[in-house]
Enzyme design. Sequence first.
Site, short mmCIF file in Angstrom:
data_model
loop_
_atom_site.label_atom_id
_atom_site.label_comp_id
_atom_site.label_asym_id
_atom_site.label_seq_id
_atom_site.Cartn_x
_atom_site.Cartn_y
_atom_site.Cartn_z
N THR A 1 0.72 -1.11 -0.19
CA THR A 1 -0.03 -0.04 0.02
C THR A 1 0.82 1.33 0.05
OG1 THR A 1 -1.54 1.25 1.50
CG2 THR A 1 -0.17 -0.40 2.52
N TYR B 1 -1.68 0.29 10.11
CA TYR B 1 -2.11 -0.52 8.87
C TYR B 1 -0.55 -0.38 7.81
CZ TYR B 1 -3.64 -1.11 3.97
OH TYR B 1 -4.04 -1.53 2.73
#
Length: 328
Positions: A118, A142
């Site tokens: 990501t 995350y």
Amino acid sequence: MSQTVIVSGGAGYIGSHACKALNAAGFIPVVFDNLSTGWRDAVQFGPFEEGDLLDRSRLDEVFAKHNPAAVMHFAALSQVGDSMKDPGRYWRENVVGALNLIEATVAAECRHFVFSSTCATYGEQDAVTLTEDSPQIPINAYGGSKLAIEGMLRDFSARYDLDSVIFRYFNVAGADPDAELGEFHQPETHLIPLMLDAIEGKRPALTIFGTDYPTPDGTCIRDYVHVMDLVDAHVLGLKWLQADKGSRVFNLGTGSGFSVRDVVEASRAVTNREVPMTLGERRPGDCSKLVSGSARAIEELGWEPKRSTLNQMIADAWRWHQGKGFAR
Ligand code: UDP
């Protein structure tokens, strides 16, 4: 004979679209998913194996049964806000889950691994557009958990006969143009589906998270990429690995940044309906701007984003959204 690919998280939003693309490219996607956030009805293109990444023996069983040519790893907790509230869960489920999957891959002598990373691994950056060589300094758990998995893959590639393609996604949006698949989370947290819900009156209003960011209109800027273009890149990544080109990292974005207000405006234009909205506080963990150049994927993989205009993404999402739903 068709080759099988184990697709962790294949019952989820991006994973299910990847299965459709793999099937179209002649592979058999075997979905491994615990249905914690995914949907049984989204598994339409190959066998389903219910299981949890924290259960190593279940993974070994599935690898032995299907003898995969490659693994695509989508399964993960993926919400920035949640990751700030419960970082332990993100580190355990994402990092330990990936470790089990990578170890099972190596144990089964499967040599090719495609990983969903990501743009959140980059954190807050000054650069106008990020490249794969930009420093990675995540500002939320995350992003931290995904960065740890990238490091894990590098270490395993150095030690074992395992090559990986790592894709760092920017903001994935849109839906299958055939409307067989689409984005459906429960609870929903992502901007475009929330906005479409608000337009349809399924929720009172969209809250804009923060209007005081250092951006031209004060709202966060993101780079939105169509899910169909994104999964096309995955098939190209798999072919890259099968051509023995080695491990590589690719950003997947479009290089164009849109603010939350731009997305609201585009949704209004595409649906021809007003977007009920309220202005709210910043969401902890959000970067002000994340925009990618994807020159590497375009040049080296031959990736050609075809549907990644904001209007097309919203139009495809809207078509799916109006009849949406899956059952577990
Ligand atoms: N966002 C927002 N309201 C919402 C959900 C998201 O203003 O109800 C903003 C969020 O702050 C971010 C952008 O929309 O700047 C995209 O958020 P999303 O959760 O869709 O994806 P993320 O960027 O976290 O991966």
